[in-house]
Design a protein around this motif. Structure first.
Motif, PDB file in Angstrom:
ATOM      1  N   THR A   1      26.260  48.069  24.402  1.00 25.30           N
ATOM      2  CA  THR A   1      27.441  47.487  25.047  1.00 25.30           C
ATOM      3  C   THR A   1      27.216  47.384  26.549  1.00 25.30           C
ATOM      4  O   THR A   1      26.518  48.210  27.155  1.00 25.30           O
ATOM      5  N   GLU A   2      27.825  46.374  27.120  1.00 27.81           N
ATOM      6  CA  GLU A   2      27.778  46.186  28.573  1.00 27.81           C
ATOM      7  C   GLU A   2      29.086  45.533  28.997  1.00 27.81           C
ATOM      8  O   GLU A   2      29.525  44.561  28.387  1.00 27.81           O
ATOM      9  N   ALA A   3      29.732  46.072  30.019  1.00 23.69           N
ATOM     10  CA  ALA A   3      30.994  45.522  30.489  1.00 23.69           C
ATOM     11  C   ALA A   3      31.059  45.637  32.004  1.00 23.69           C
ATOM     12  O   ALA A   3      30.465  46.539  32.610  1.00 23.69           O
ATOM     13  N   SER A   4      31.768  44.701  32.621  1.00 19.40           N
ATOM     14  CA  SER A   4      31.952  44.741  34.071  1.00 19.40           C
ATOM     15  C   SER A   4      33.326  44.200  34.419  1.00 19.40           C
ATOM     16  O   SER A   4      33.910  43.397  33.677  1.00 19.40           O
ATOM     17  N   ALA A   5      33.860  44.645  35.549  1.00 23.90           N
ATOM     18  CA  ALA A   5      35.134  44.147  36.061  1.00 23.90           C
ATOM     19  C   ALA A   5      35.086  44.208  37.577  1.00 23.90           C
ATOM     20  O   ALA A   5      34.534  45.152  38.158  1.00 23.90           O
ATOM     21  N   ARG A   6      35.685  43.208  38.209  1.00 26.99           N
ATOM     22  CA  ARG A   6      35.617  43.126  39.668  1.00 26.99           C
ATOM     23  C   ARG A   6      36.848  42.393  40.193  1.00 26.99           C
ATOM     24  O   ARG A   6      37.344  41.459  39.565  1.00 26.99           O
ATOM     25  N   VAL A   7      37.319  42.823  41.364  1.00 26.94           N
ATOM     26  CA  VAL A   7      38.408  42.147  42.074  1.00 26.94           C
ATOM     27  C   VAL A   7      37.929  41.841  43.481  1.00 26.94           C
ATOM     28  O   VAL A   7      37.482  42.736  44.207  1.00 26.94           O
ATOM     29  N   ASP A   8      38.001  40.556  43.858  1.00 24.83           N
ATOM     30  CA  ASP A   8      37.640  40.102  45.201  1.00 24.83           C
ATOM     31  C   ASP A   8      38.896  39.655  45.931  1.00 24.83           C
ATOM     32  O   ASP A   8      39.707  38.899  45.370  1.00 24.83           O
ATOM     33  N   ALA A   9      39.057  40.107  47.158  1.00 21.92           N
ATOM     34  CA  ALA A   9      40.161  39.669  48.019  1.00 21.92           C
ATOM     35  C   ALA A   9      39.566  38.919  49.199  1.00 21.92           C
ATOM     36  O   ALA A   9      38.872  39.502  50.043  1.00 21.92           O
ATOM     37  N   ASN A  10      39.808  37.598  49.245  1.00 25.72           N
ATOM     38  CA  ASN A  10      39.237  36.738  50.267  1.00 25.72           C
ATOM     39  C   ASN A  10      40.318  36.307  51.247  1.00 25.72           C
ATOM     40  O   ASN A  10      41.430  35.959  50.847  1.00 25.72           O
ATOM     41  N   SER A  11      39.978  36.317  52.533  1.00 28.64           N
ATOM     42  CA  SER A  11      40.970  35.978  53.560  1.00 28.64           C
ATOM     43  C   SER A  11      41.405  34.524  53.479  1.00 28.64           C
ATOM     44  O   SER A  11      42.478  34.170  53.978  1.00 28.64           O
ATOM     45  N   GLU A  12      40.621  33.662  52.847  1.00 25.14           N
ATOM     46  CA  GLU A  12      40.959  32.243  52.743  1.00 25.14           C
ATOM     47  C   GLU A  12      41.595  31.899  51.405  1.00 25.14           C
ATOM     48  O   GLU A  12      42.519  31.087  51.336  1.00 25.14           O
ATOM     49  N   PHE A  13      41.114  32.507  50.300  1.00 23.10           N
ATOM     50  CA  PHE A  13      41.522  32.064  48.962  1.00 23.10           C
ATOM     51  C   PHE A  13      42.326  33.095  48.188  1.00 23.10           C
ATOM     52  O   PHE A  13      42.697  32.859  47.040  1.00 23.10           O
ATOM     53  N   GLY A  14      42.566  34.252  48.785  1.00 16.00           N
ATOM     54  CA  GLY A  14      43.359  35.262  48.097  1.00 16.00           C
ATOM     55  C   GLY A  14      42.545  36.082  47.120  1.00 16.00           C
ATOM     56  O   GLY A  14      41.326  36.222  47.247  1.00 16.00           O
ATOM     57  N   ARG A  15      43.223  36.618  46.106  1.00 20.51           N
ATOM     58  CA  ARG A  15      42.604  37.573  45.179  1.00 20.51           C
ATOM     59  C   ARG A  15      42.139  36.866  43.907  1.00 20.51           C
ATOM     60  O   ARG A  15      42.846  36.029  43.353  1.00 20.51           O
ATOM     61  N   HIS A  16      40.926  37.248  43.440  1.00 20.78           N
ATOM     62  CA  HIS A  16      40.379  36.705  42.200  1.00 20.78           C
ATOM     63  C   HIS A  16      39.736  37.836  41.406  1.00 20.78           C
ATOM     64  O   HIS A  16      38.986  38.648  41.951  1.00 20.78           O
ATOM     65  N   GLY A  17      40.056  37.882  40.115  1.00 16.96           N
ATOM     66  CA  GLY A  17      39.435  38.848  39.233  1.00 16.96           C
ATOM     67  C   GLY A  17      38.378  38.182  38.371  1.00 16.96           C
ATOM     68  O   GLY A  17      38.475  37.005  38.023  1.00 16.96           O
ATOM     69  N   SER A  18      37.337  38.920  38.031  1.00 18.53           N
ATOM     70  CA  SER A  18      36.283  38.414  37.153  1.00 18.53           C
ATOM     71  C   SER A  18      35.720  39.583  36.363  1.00 18.53           C
ATOM     72  O   SER A  18      35.876  40.757  36.733  1.00 18.53           O
ATOM     73  N   GLY A  19      35.067  39.266  35.265  1.00 15.00           N
ATOM     74  CA  GLY A  19      34.521  40.333  34.439  1.00 15.00           C
ATOM     75  C   GLY A  19      33.682  39.787  33.310  1.00 15.00           C
ATOM     76  O   GLY A  19      33.540  38.576  33.135  1.00 15.00           O
TER      77      GLY A  19
END
Length: 607
Positions: free
Chosen positions: A365-383
């Protein structure tokens, strides 16, 4: 063009005795790019290719593009010869859908979001890792199509290399390195000069009345100076290291020349903080400058980064990864004639991420999760989530699902364009994607590997210069479907690799195929060790038809030969011949490519 046997006889008095004929022992290949931690390729659930230093030297290739375009899922576009603007498309995505790292430092331009691979000297590279498929859950924005990580050269002794080739190519490098348990250093400087050929042909003009066409049949050359250096120091249970890659090039084109400065610097502190807990603290800085006096333009891009990666080894072959990534970037386009800034902006991004890897019986198994907060585009989650099941001792079935995103770059938002064409759009939305993938791998103990992958990527708000007067706009829906098959192995002095790619990258709103990407392509290579230090091989690259802005580009096949002679422990000779059939072909409408050509390289690297 070259006759290796006669050349070897002529040079033989310069060398001592011949090297032994024993084949090297194959060791497991370890990668760090797919999950940001060390793992063997045989244990990976992602599609990974590794180009080692031995692969680079054996191929005799002159630049990165020559190497990478023969791998599955990669399309290359170059505007002319050496030093011409180069872009790579991975799995049918755009060129800025590939996250490119140098020793862990993100290097894409803040202006264009992409990387010009022609400016990075191949002689300064130790190895290259290519991960196909989205990795945004591990690395953040831009990794919609995958990740390419370049690792810089680490010399452990003296080394001098001289190279000559067709189109007036002359190159050389010299360096020295020394390492011990307490640390060490490595430094190498290089030069390259290519007289070149005409970058364009009359097909670059949209008819005789094209006001933007200034075709000139003169030769367009390239010059480059580069430096790669690294050092490390042991500090108790920690290791402190630093690296620098500097490339200063000048590329000629019909209207003038562009001076390109690329520089990547980084420093790391890593080691074990407690039993089962290791960390990696990293600082990075990237600077890019493109000055074109004929157009009175100067593009500059800078990025600073700070990251802290923590890896926890758990019971039962399980691993937890967590960390933070911070970066600040700014870019600018300056009109040198008017003395004013055409556009300029700066952005900050902060991210938290975590990943999991584990094995339980026949399951991986392999899993990942990430939250990016960008000053131009706001918050984006990916995983991402990937599962692997060992059907039998030599067979593995895998499945994965992943999300990714990319925000528009400065050029896509703010560029004034060229005479009103290809202008930016400040109202663009970020791109988002979802990818599903199935894989079947055969991994016998003999060292062979067969890997079959099928994937489908759905992209919302794809950014393309397809609006009125080619203005940047969001395409509501795009889809990238594909199948990749790769086979490689080594036995009794023979080594082979072959791959085939079918892909269907399209704009779902119109049904049109995305530009400059072939639906079908295939590559194959076969090498043989002959004893007395000799190796030789051949490679074949076939690419199908592609659509460009003005017309369709025909398919083509290229045949190459390469040979190397390890005369003794210190001296090695490598020869390469390209495009043996002298086949005319185009990677980009209106731009020329090399005809039948060759190169020779002599390397001195004592024990």
């Amino acid at each position: 063009m070259y006759r290796p046997s006669l050349l070897a006889l002529a040079l033989a008095p310069l060398f001592a005795g011949p090297a032994g004929a024993d084949s090297p022992v194959t060791q497991p290949t370890v990668t760090v790019t797919a999950t940001r931690s060390a793992e063997t390729t045989s244990g990976m659930l992602a599609a990974v290719d590794v180009v080692t230093r031995a692969d680079i030297e054996q191929s005799g290739a002159g630049d990165i593009v020559e190497l990478l375009r023969r791998l599955p899922g990669i399309d290359a576009v170059q505007s002319g010869g050496a030093g011409g603007q180069t872009s790579l498309f991975l799995r049918g995505g755009n060129s800025n859908h590939v996250l490119v790292l140098v020793d862990g430092v993100r290097i894409a331009s803040a202006n264009t979001g992409s990387v010009d691979f022609s400016q990075w000297p191949l002689d300064a590279i130790e190895r290259i890792e290519i991960v196909r498929g989205p990795r945004a859950g591990w690395w953040g924005a831009d990794a919609i199509g995958g990740v390419i990580q370049i690792f810089t050269r680490r010399l452990d002794r003296a080394r001098v290399a001289l190279r000559a080739g067709s189109y007036g190519e002359a190159a050389g490098s010299a360096g020295y390195g020394a390492w011990s348990e307490a640390g060490g250093f490595s430094v190498q400087a290089g030069l390259r000069h290519v007289r070149g050929f005409s970058a364009t042909n009359p097909g670059v003009c949209n008819g005789p009345d094209d006001p933007f066409c200034s075709y000139d049949p003169d030769d367009d050359g390239y010059r480059n100076r580069n430096l790669v250096a690294r050092g490390a120091l042991a500090l108790g249970g920690q290791s402190l290291s630093a690296r620098l890659l500097h490339s200063n090039g000048e590329n000629e084109f019909d209207q003038g020349r562009t001076r390109v400065l690329e520089q990547v610097a980084g420093a790391d502190l890593d080691g074990e903080l407690a039993p089962g807990w290791s960390h990696h603290l990293s600082l990075g800085h990237v600077h890019e400058s493109l000055r074109t006096p004929a157009f009175f333009t100067l593009f500059t891009s800078r990025r600073g980064s700070l990251g802290w990666l923590n890896t926890f080894a758990l019971a039962g072959d399980r691993k937890l990864t967590a960390g933070i990534d911070l970066q600040h970037e700014d870019g600018e386009n300056r009109d040198l004639y008017a003395g004013r800034v055409q556009y300029g902006d700066r952005r900050d991004n902060a991210a938290l991420f975590a990943g999991w890897q584990g094995t339980q019986g026949d399951w991986r198994t392999e899993a990942s999760a990430r939250v990016d907060a960008n000053s131009e585009f706001g918050r984006h989650g990916s995983g991402s989530l990937a599962l692997g099941y060992d059907l039998a001792p030599d067979w593995r079935l895998s499945a994965s699902y992943a999300s990714a995103f990319r925000g528009p770059n400065l050029n896509e938002q703010f560029s004034p364009g060229y005479g009103g064409l290809f202008a930016g759009n400040p109202d663009l939305d970020p791109e988002t994607s979802r990818t599903a993938e199935l894989g079947l791998a055969w991994l016998p103990a003999s060292g062979q590997r067969v890997d079959l992958r099928a994937y489908s990527t759905h992209i919302r708000d794809l950014i393309a210069f397809s609006g009125p007067q080619y203005r940047a706009e969001n395409i509501d829906r795009a889809r990238l479907d594909g199948v990749e098959l790769a086979w490689s192995g080594r036995i009794d002095g023979w080594r082979w690799s072959a791959n085939a790619t079918w892909q269907n990258p399209r704009n779902e709103d119109t049904g049109h195929i995305l530009l400059r990407r072939a639906r079908l392509k295939a590559n194959a290579s076969l090498d043989r060790e002959f004893g007395n230090g000799w190796q030789a091989g051949t490679d074949l690259a076939w690419t199908g038809r592609r659509t460009d802005i003005a017309r369709e580009l025909g398919g083509y096949a290229l045949i190459g030969l390469h040979a190397s002679w390890q005369a003794n422990a210190a001296w090695r000779l490598t020869l390469r011949a390209e495009n043996l059939t002298d086949r005319p072909y185009e990677l980009l409408a209106g731009y020329n490519t090399p005809g039948r050509s060759g190169s020779i390289e002599l390397v001195w690297q004592p024990e």
